[in-house]
Design an enzyme around this catalytic site. Sequence first.
Site, PDB file in Angstrom:
ATOM      1  CD  GLU A 186     -26.335  12.740   6.408  1.00 40.82           C
ATOM      2  OE1 GLU A 186     -27.040  12.428   5.458  1.00 40.82           O
ATOM      3  OE2 GLU A 186     -26.695  13.569   7.262  1.00 40.82           O
TER       4      GLU A 186
ATOM      5  CG  ASP B 121      14.167  36.705  -5.041  1.00 36.69           C
ATOM      6  OD1 ASP B 121      14.293  37.877  -5.430  1.00 36.69           O
ATOM      7  OD2 ASP B 121      15.115  36.001  -4.661  1.00 36.69           O
TER       8      ASP B 121
ATOM      9  CG  ASP C 216      14.888  29.784  -4.065  1.00 33.06           C
ATOM     10  OD1 ASP C 216      15.188  30.892  -3.568  1.00 33.06           O
ATOM     11  OD2 ASP C 216      15.281  29.420  -5.189  1.00 33.06           O
TER      12      ASP C 216
ATOM     13  CG  ASP D 226      13.264  33.903   0.210  1.00 32.64           C
ATOM     14  OD1 ASP D 226      13.258  35.147   0.234  1.00 32.64           O
ATOM     15  OD2 ASP D 226      13.784  33.229  -0.704  1.00 32.64           O
TER      16      ASP D 226
ATOM     17  CG  ASN E  72     -36.361  19.085   2.282  1.00 37.15           C
ATOM     18  OD1 ASN E  72     -37.020  19.435   1.315  1.00 37.15           O
ATOM     19  ND2 ASN E  72     -35.345  18.243   2.187  1.00 37.15           N
TER      20      ASN E  72
ATOM     21  CG  ASP F 265     -26.796  11.815   2.630  1.00 36.84           C
ATOM     22  OD1 ASP F 265     -26.938  13.045   2.525  1.00 36.84           O
ATOM     23  OD2 ASP F 265     -26.968  11.199   3.696  1.00 36.84           O
TER      24      ASP F 265
END
Length: 921
Positions: A354, A396, A664, A668, A732, A761
């Site tokens: 959870e 570049d 940029d 591109d 477990n 938890d």
Amino acid sequence: MNLNFLTETFGRFIHAHGMGHHFRRFSILDTVFGASADKELPSALSDHLQQASAAAPDVLLRTLESRHDGLTDIESGIRQQQYGLNVIDQQKALPWWQHFWSCYRNPFNLLLTVLAIVSYVTDDMKATIVISAMVALSTVLRYVQEARSNHAAEKLKAMVSNTATVMRHDLAEEAAADARKYFDVQLHPHGARRVEIPMKLLVPGDVVALSAGDMIPADVRILTARDLFVSQSAMTGESLPVEKFPEDQGPPSANPLELDNLCFMGTSVVSGTATAVVLATGARTYFGTLAERVTATDRGPTAFQAGVNKVSWVLIRFMMVMTPAVFLINGLTKGDWLEAFLFSLSIAVGLTPEMLPVIVTSTLAKGAVVLSRQKVIVKRLDAIQNFGAMDVLCTDKTGTLTQDKIFLARHTDAFGKESEKVLQYACLNSYYQTGLKNLLDVAVLENMNNRALDAVTGRYQKIDEIPFDFNRRRMSVIVEEKDDGHLLICKGAVEEILAVCSEVAVIDGTEKLMPDLLTQLKTVTGQLNGEGLRVVAVAAKHLPPDKVTYSVSDESDMVLMGYIAFLDPPKESTAPAILALKENGIEVKILTGDNALVTAKICREVGLPVTGMKLGAEIETMDDAELAQVAQQTTVFAKLSPIHKERIVRVLHQQGHVVGFMGDGINDAAALRAADIGISVDTAVDIAKEAADIILLEKSLMILQEGVIEGRKTFANMLKYIKMTASSNFGNVFSVLIASAFLPFLPMLPVQLLVQNLFYDISQIAIPFDHVDQEFLQKPQHWDPSDLGRFMVFFGPVSSLFDVLTFALLWFVFAANTTEVQAFFQSGWFVEGLLSQTLIVHLIRTRKIPFIESRAAWPMLLTTASVMLAGILLPLSPLGSYFKFVSLPLAYFPWLAAMLLAYMVLTQLMKNWYARRFTWQ
């Protein structure tokens, strides 16, 4: 119109314009353009666009109560209040209660809610309370973390917002009001100015200036245009740009997208210049109307999300098999089917991860905030995982390897001798061009002082220009000196200029451009390139003064005047950054449109080994299979077109690489979209920022390298939780199966098992803030859900072994072997189980020896120590009797300590063997 492209692009557009964290991508094709007629575009919008297209510009401006030089600041402000922001409605933040519901509504919480309801129906109020507490903990933590990350994200997005260039009318408001009151005309006084404003502040009636690289900021009607080409592939699927004109050139069409003088929000300018008036903004645009009419559907999962989902389903399927098994074994061996049912419900809760949504959200949000401090803005949280997984970076040269501070180093004639005339021609070209903005023009103009520049430009008047595009790789301006005819001045890449020249300027006139002379000229440019200079050729042509407009066809039979050569020195930080990237498992490849010789020299200066070099012309002749083989072995690709860059990125991805692309410019954009992780900078053109996943506030490989490291930390911490949960849950349940088969009572009561899960938890809440071992950061980390099952099988039984030893200790040494003393047995296993589970947090978080070679961050140490202390004290406290615990004797704790120490040693040995056999992720 091919509308298949709308779905993907609408999602990209939403990201680019800062949609909230809870926005879900729209499936426009499926939900808008279905078979039924009522799903078509509203007729009112279509009619509005048709009328705007057909109207004369002056009439349209008068209708919009605007003018050719735009609105005043006050008029814009008034309309801002009337029309609102130029954003899509769906990007508004959710109300708190909807956000809270979205945080609750995940499969794990829903499953736990069902189990809580079953517990309530069966009168198990303690289990109901504990399960409800687990759901509340998960939901509240996720809500708080997402609210904080959303708030931070809004601040980050504001740092990289796209802008539009608008015309502002400077006439005083009182005079403008009087003029409109008494005259049925629009005045066009001098003094209009251009202003950059955020796109979201545009209003109908604004006049915008467009140039190459700009996003179309709203639905607009073209007023003036010079060789304007717009990419509409996002809207129509057309692969080639479409030319736009002030007047519609084609036959009447009912489809607004086919009208030549309209442009739409979400498309982009490829080349040319234009002015346009805004017709509609925000939800009233073509895009916005589609968004309002669709039904939101879940966005298709990314590779990262698919991996998390796969892990979740592994655990859920495991739970669906083990829970009935536990129920049947306990029911058959003990005969109390109701108690067996409640116990099996507790097992189902224990197997439910959870906290997974909380850990994932918290870790990604923390990573985004940390990256922002390092000048890296994350537009899409999922991109952080790809950032850390990147193993190939394509970038570049200009501004990345170099300083991005270009200055003019040489201005020569065609034979390499210094020439003032060439400099003057270059200045005229740079001064009068209004298309693609670049540093070369700035460098040319800065080379001359204001007086010299005025002296050159003052003699000429601009007639026209032919804007730059990436196919021609050149641009021209046409000027007139008094009435002495027109002069076309063209500058651009050497090869492209030579292709349109038939003569070359010499001392006493011109000379025909013959093959032997061409060879001599190329030697000159080669020498300049060898010095690391970027060479731009300048050509000119005298024309009679009888034309008003010019086109690409006029760029022919020109005279080569000479060259201007620029120097862009390498950055001091580039060499150490490239070395750091290499040490961290990232291969750098240079993809540039620049000259091969210049690129090779820069690479040598920054210490980037060049193992191969290919030119765009060579790539043209290769199919994808050949290119894929070449791309693996080649460091530098030069003289590339935008399509070449996109192909190289795509074939590298197909070879299994996680490819980052850093760019940029408008050239591109295609490669940014094709890359696994698109990286741009805040100073990039709009279309590049729109296509990118990550924005750098500083164009530097060192900043990028730091961002990669943070991405790997983020991924590592998410992986810790998944591995801990999977192995612990498996161990477990394995222990429960053994105990259920041989014990005459339950090994732990349902409510006790639930409390243990709640404590566990809590111990994991601090995982997003944990340290990560340096070794984990030195190579790209890929998401491998298939490794989870193997990890569970190897590490789960280790904890089960010590659970069985605890059973034997309690049964034989402490005689907890009858139903009368089962509370002692259950209390003893509760403490041992919780402590071993909490210790596994420290054991699994690192391959090293925990606490000695690798220590967790203090928040994690604090939470785990607090949980372990609470687990030991709970059976001793007054609250313990409420959960049917009993106090444990002091004699139990030395045994417990010895068993926990042995558990840590065996787990460490298993880790070492597992890492050698399968590697440690």
